[in-house]
Motif scaffolding. Structure first.
Motif, PDB file in Angstrom:
ATOM      1  N   GLY A  39     -70.551  -8.920  89.315  1.00 26.08           N
ATOM      2  CA  GLY A  39     -70.600  -7.684  88.541  1.00 26.08           C
ATOM      3  C   GLY A  39     -70.872  -7.933  87.078  1.00 26.08           C
ATOM      4  O   GLY A  39     -71.373  -8.995  86.682  1.00 26.08           O
ATOM      5  N   VAL A  40     -70.524  -6.939  86.257  1.00 26.74           N
ATOM      6  CA  VAL A  40     -70.733  -7.003  84.808  1.00 26.74           C
ATOM      7  C   VAL A  40     -69.473  -6.516  84.112  1.00 26.74           C
ATOM      8  O   VAL A  40     -68.640  -5.823  84.702  1.00 26.74           O
ATOM      9  CB  VAL A  40     -71.934  -6.145  84.361  1.00 26.74           C
ATOM     10  CG1 VAL A  40     -73.229  -6.669  84.965  1.00 26.74           C
ATOM     11  CG2 VAL A  40     -71.726  -4.680  84.735  1.00 26.74           C
ATOM     12  N   HIS A  41     -69.339  -6.872  82.830  1.00 32.83           N
ATOM     13  CA  HIS A  41     -68.242  -6.350  82.032  1.00 32.83           C
ATOM     14  C   HIS A  41     -68.710  -6.139  80.598  1.00 32.83           C
ATOM     15  O   HIS A  41     -69.628  -6.811  80.109  1.00 32.83           O
ATOM     16  CB  HIS A  41     -67.020  -7.260  82.090  1.00 32.83           C
ATOM     17  CG  HIS A  41     -67.202  -8.617  81.480  1.00 32.83           C
ATOM     18  ND1 HIS A  41     -68.230  -9.457  81.819  1.00 32.83           N
ATOM     19  CD2 HIS A  41     -66.476  -9.281  80.543  1.00 32.83           C
ATOM     20  CE1 HIS A  41     -68.127 -10.583  81.132  1.00 32.83           C
ATOM     21  NE2 HIS A  41     -67.074 -10.490  80.336  1.00 32.83           N
ATOM     22  N   ALA A  42     -68.075  -5.169  79.933  1.00 32.46           N
ATOM     23  CA  ALA A  42     -68.465  -4.819  78.569  1.00 32.46           C
ATOM     24  C   ALA A  42     -67.260  -4.240  77.849  1.00 32.46           C
ATOM     25  O   ALA A  42     -66.299  -3.777  78.478  1.00 32.46           O
ATOM     26  CB  ALA A  42     -69.614  -3.804  78.579  1.00 32.46           C
ATOM     27  N   GLY A  43     -67.315  -4.275  76.509  1.00 36.66           N
ATOM     28  CA  GLY A  43     -66.230  -3.703  75.729  1.00 36.66           C
ATOM     29  C   GLY A  43     -66.251  -4.204  74.302  1.00 36.66           C
ATOM     30  O   GLY A  43     -67.156  -4.949  73.902  1.00 36.66           O
ATOM     31  N   LEU A  47     -64.480 -11.404  67.373  1.00 37.40           N
ATOM     32  CA  LEU A  47     -64.875 -12.783  67.657  1.00 37.40           C
ATOM     33  C   LEU A  47     -64.760 -13.647  66.408  1.00 37.40           C
ATOM     34  O   LEU A  47     -65.239 -13.270  65.341  1.00 37.40           O
ATOM     35  CB  LEU A  47     -66.307 -12.810  68.176  1.00 37.40           C
ATOM     36  CG  LEU A  47     -66.823 -14.168  68.647  1.00 37.40           C
ATOM     37  CD1 LEU A  47     -66.095 -14.613  69.905  1.00 37.40           C
ATOM     38  CD2 LEU A  47     -68.310 -14.119  68.923  1.00 37.40           C
ATOM     39  N   ASN A  48     -64.098 -14.791  66.553  1.00 35.39           N
ATOM     40  CA  ASN A  48     -64.008 -15.797  65.500  1.00 35.39           C
ATOM     41  C   ASN A  48     -63.120 -15.371  64.345  1.00 35.39           C
ATOM     42  O   ASN A  48     -63.169 -15.955  63.274  1.00 35.39           O
ATOM     43  CB  ASN A  48     -65.398 -16.172  64.960  1.00 35.39           C
ATOM     44  CG  ASN A  48     -65.380 -17.529  64.275  1.00 35.39           C
ATOM     45  OD1 ASN A  48     -64.622 -18.401  64.665  1.00 35.39           O
ATOM     46  ND2 ASN A  48     -66.202 -17.698  63.269  1.00 35.39           N
ATOM     47  N   GLY A  49     -62.305 -14.333  64.535  1.00 32.79           N
ATOM     48  CA  GLY A  49     -61.316 -13.972  63.539  1.00 32.79           C
ATOM     49  C   GLY A  49     -61.896 -13.568  62.202  1.00 32.79           C
ATOM     50  O   GLY A  49     -63.088 -13.328  62.048  1.00 32.79           O
ATOM     51  N   GLY A  50     -61.020 -13.486  61.196  1.00 35.31           N
ATOM     52  CA  GLY A  50     -61.451 -13.155  59.848  1.00 35.31           C
ATOM     53  C   GLY A  50     -61.845 -11.702  59.705  1.00 35.31           C
ATOM     54  O   GLY A  50     -61.800 -10.918  60.647  1.00 35.31           O
ATOM     55  N   PRO A  51     -62.254 -11.301  58.492  1.00 39.31           N
ATOM     56  CA  PRO A  51     -62.650  -9.910  58.262  1.00 39.31           C
ATOM     57  C   PRO A  51     -63.994  -9.594  58.904  1.00 39.31           C
ATOM     58  O   PRO A  51     -64.817 -10.473  59.129  1.00 39.31           O
ATOM     59  CB  PRO A  51     -62.739  -9.823  56.731  1.00 39.31           C
ATOM     60  CG  PRO A  51     -63.049 -11.224  56.304  1.00 39.31           C
ATOM     61  CD  PRO A  51     -62.334 -12.112  57.276  1.00 39.31           C
ATOM     62  N   ALA A  52     -64.232  -8.326  59.176  1.00 48.43           N
ATOM     63  CA  ALA A  52     -65.512  -7.852  59.737  1.00 48.43           C
ATOM     64  C   ALA A  52     -65.896  -8.629  60.987  1.00 48.43           C
ATOM     65  O   ALA A  52     -67.033  -9.058  61.155  1.00 48.43           O
ATOM     66  CB  ALA A  52     -66.620  -7.952  58.696  1.00 48.43           C
ATOM     67  N   CYS A  53     -64.930  -8.815  61.900  1.00 49.98           N
ATOM     68  CA  CYS A  53     -65.188  -9.658  63.071  1.00 49.98           C
ATOM     69  C   CYS A  53     -65.551  -8.847  64.306  1.00 49.98           C
ATOM     70  O   CYS A  53     -65.761  -9.405  65.365  1.00 49.98           O
ATOM     71  CB  CYS A  53     -63.950 -10.502  63.390  1.00 49.98           C
ATOM     72  SG  CYS A  53     -62.522  -9.523  63.946  1.00 49.98           S
ATOM     73  N   ARG A  54     -65.614  -7.521  64.191  1.00 49.83           N
ATOM     74  CA  ARG A  54     -65.758  -6.689  65.384  1.00 49.83           C
ATOM     75  C   ARG A  54     -67.184  -6.630  65.904  1.00 49.83           C
ATOM     76  O   ARG A  54     -68.145  -6.683  65.149  1.00 49.83           O
ATOM     77  CB  ARG A  54     -65.262  -5.278  65.096  1.00 49.83           C
ATOM     78  CG  ARG A  54     -63.768  -5.201  64.874  1.00 49.83           C
ATOM     79  CD  ARG A  54     -63.362  -3.820  64.448  1.00 49.83           C
ATOM     80  NE  ARG A  54     -63.923  -3.501  63.127  1.00 49.83           N
ATOM     81  CZ  ARG A  54     -63.793  -2.329  62.530  1.00 49.83           C
ATOM     82  NH1 ARG A  54     -63.150  -1.350  63.145  1.00 49.83           N
ATOM     83  NH2 ARG A  54     -64.312  -2.117  61.345  1.00 49.83           N
ATOM     84  N   GLY A  55     -67.296  -6.519  67.230  1.00 46.52           N
ATOM     85  CA  GLY A  55     -68.592  -6.391  67.870  1.00 46.52           C
ATOM     86  C   GLY A  55     -68.406  -5.903  69.291  1.00 46.52           C
ATOM     87  O   GLY A  55     -67.303  -5.538  69.707  1.00 46.52           O
ATOM     88  N   THR A  56     -69.488  -5.904  70.055  1.00 46.86           N
ATOM     89  CA  THR A  56     -69.461  -5.452  71.445  1.00 46.86           C
ATOM     90  C   THR A  56     -69.832  -6.606  72.364  1.00 46.86           C
ATOM     91  O   THR A  56     -70.821  -7.297  72.123  1.00 46.86           O
ATOM     92  CB  THR A  56     -70.449  -4.295  71.657  1.00 46.86           C
ATOM     93  OG1 THR A  56     -70.096  -3.219  70.780  1.00 46.86           O
ATOM     94  CG2 THR A  56     -70.405  -3.799  73.088  1.00 46.86           C
ATOM     95  N   LEU A  57     -69.043  -6.818  73.398  1.00 44.23           N
ATOM     96  CA  LEU A  57     -69.325  -7.886  74.356  1.00 44.23           C
ATOM     97  C   LEU A  57     -70.034  -7.308  75.573  1.00 44.23           C
ATOM     98  O   LEU A  57     -69.847  -6.160  75.939  1.00 44.23           O
ATOM     99  CB  LEU A  57     -68.040  -8.600  74.777  1.00 44.23           C
ATOM    100  CG  LEU A  57     -67.021  -7.840  75.628  1.00 44.23           C
ATOM    101  CD1 LEU A  57     -67.287  -8.021  77.125  1.00 44.23           C
ATOM    102  CD2 LEU A  57     -65.607  -8.308  75.306  1.00 44.23           C
ATOM    103  N   LEU A  58     -70.863  -8.145  76.197  1.00 42.60           N
ATOM    104  CA  LEU A  58     -71.572  -7.776  77.415  1.00 42.60           C
ATOM    105  C   LEU A  58     -71.924  -9.041  78.168  1.00 42.60           C
ATOM    106  O   LEU A  58     -72.399 -10.015  77.565  1.00 42.60           O
ATOM    107  CB  LEU A  58     -72.850  -6.995  77.086  1.00 42.60           C
ATOM    108  CG  LEU A  58     -73.740  -6.598  78.280  1.00 42.60           C
ATOM    109  CD1 LEU A  58     -73.009  -5.607  79.164  1.00 42.60           C
ATOM    110  CD2 LEU A  58     -75.048  -6.019  77.786  1.00 42.60           C
ATOM    111  N   GLY A  59     -71.709  -9.052  79.489  1.00 46.22           N
ATOM    112  CA  GLY A  59     -72.064 -10.234  80.245  1.00 46.22           C
ATOM    113  C   GLY A  59     -71.764 -10.107  81.728  1.00 46.22           C
ATOM    114  O   GLY A  59     -71.142  -9.150  82.178  1.00 46.22           O
ATOM    115  N   PRO A  60     -72.195 -11.100  82.522  1.00 47.94           N
ATOM    116  CA  PRO A  60     -71.998 -11.096  83.976  1.00 47.94           C
ATOM    117  C   PRO A  60     -70.679 -11.739  84.391  1.00 47.94           C
ATOM    118  O   PRO A  60     -70.064 -12.495  83.632  1.00 47.94           O
ATOM    119  CB  PRO A  60     -73.186 -11.931  84.468  1.00 47.94           C
ATOM    120  CG  PRO A  60     -73.394 -12.922  83.358  1.00 47.94           C
ATOM    121  CD  PRO A  60     -73.066 -12.207  82.079  1.00 47.94           C
TER     122      PRO A  60
END
Length: 213
Positions: A39-43, A47-60
């Motif tokens: 399947g797949v997952h996302a959310g 990543l990598n801590g510190g300020p402005a670290c937010r993003g979106t993950l996607l993968g199998p």
């Protein structure tokens, strides 16, 4: 700190997940039912801590599950956390295309195997990688770094690194159909590492591609 993946990275991840599903799907003697899922997952993720670290993950995702009690799975996801600009005295430092990825092997223990809603906990181990491109103004990063009291910036342009990662996960599995599993989960990876932690929240959807009798 990270940069753009090569275009082949997602293809390699998907191919690896499919191969893993095929390998673990070979019928083997086992007590109880064995299920192979893909399947797949996302959310969202930090990543990598510190300020402005937010993003979106996607993968199998590919997994094998025994008797709806214990599961072993392989996950890959990449996170793009955007660009960052900072100043150091008279210098402006641009970190562009910051991007990272985790390839994880995980073991899950699932509670309430007879229920359609199952809490679970687990542990993960694998490899994390990072890339970024650093650019300086009004001079090159090499000149800025060579200046007395200048910033300790990377001067090679594109920075790549990778290392071992270890973490824990927890969540809930829901089974709305006979061969469909939906998971809501959180994961914490490398929490004790300074600016190296990853916190993720993900929804995973998988389908049973093979089941033992």
């Amino acid at each position: 700190m990270m940069s753009r993946r090569s275009p082949s990275s997602p293809r390699r991840a998907w191919l690896g997940a499919l191969i893993a599903a095929g390998l673990i799907g070979v019928p083997t003697p086992a007590a109880g039912q064995v299920s192979v899922d893909a399947g797949v997952h996302a959310g969202p993720a930090c990543l990598n801590g510190g300020p402005a670290c937010r993003g979106t993950l996607l993968g199998p995702v590919a997994s094998i599950e025994w008797n709806r009690r214990v599961a072993v799975r392989l996950r890959y996801f990449a996170v793009d956390i955007g660009d960052r600009t900072s100043t150091f005295g008279p210098f402006t430092i641009h970190d562009t295309g910051r991007r990272g990825a985790l390839l994880l092997g995980e073991v899950l223990y699932e509670f309430r195997p007879r229920s359609k809603i199952q809490p679970f906990v687990g542990a993960s181990a694998g490899r994390r990688s990072f890339e970024t491109v650093t650019r300086c103004e009004p001079v090159s990063c090499a000149e800025a770094r060579a200046t007395p009291g200048g910033p300790g910036v990377y001067v090679g342009g594109r920075l790549r690194s990778s290392r071992f990662t270890l973490g824990g996960i927890a969540g809930v599995s829901m089974r709305p159909a006979n061969r469909v599993t939906i998971q809501a989960m959180i994961g914490v990876h490398d929490p004790a590492t300074e600016h190296g932690e990853t916190v993720e929240g993900a929804v995973l959807v998988s389908v049973a591609v093979w089941r033992s009798r």
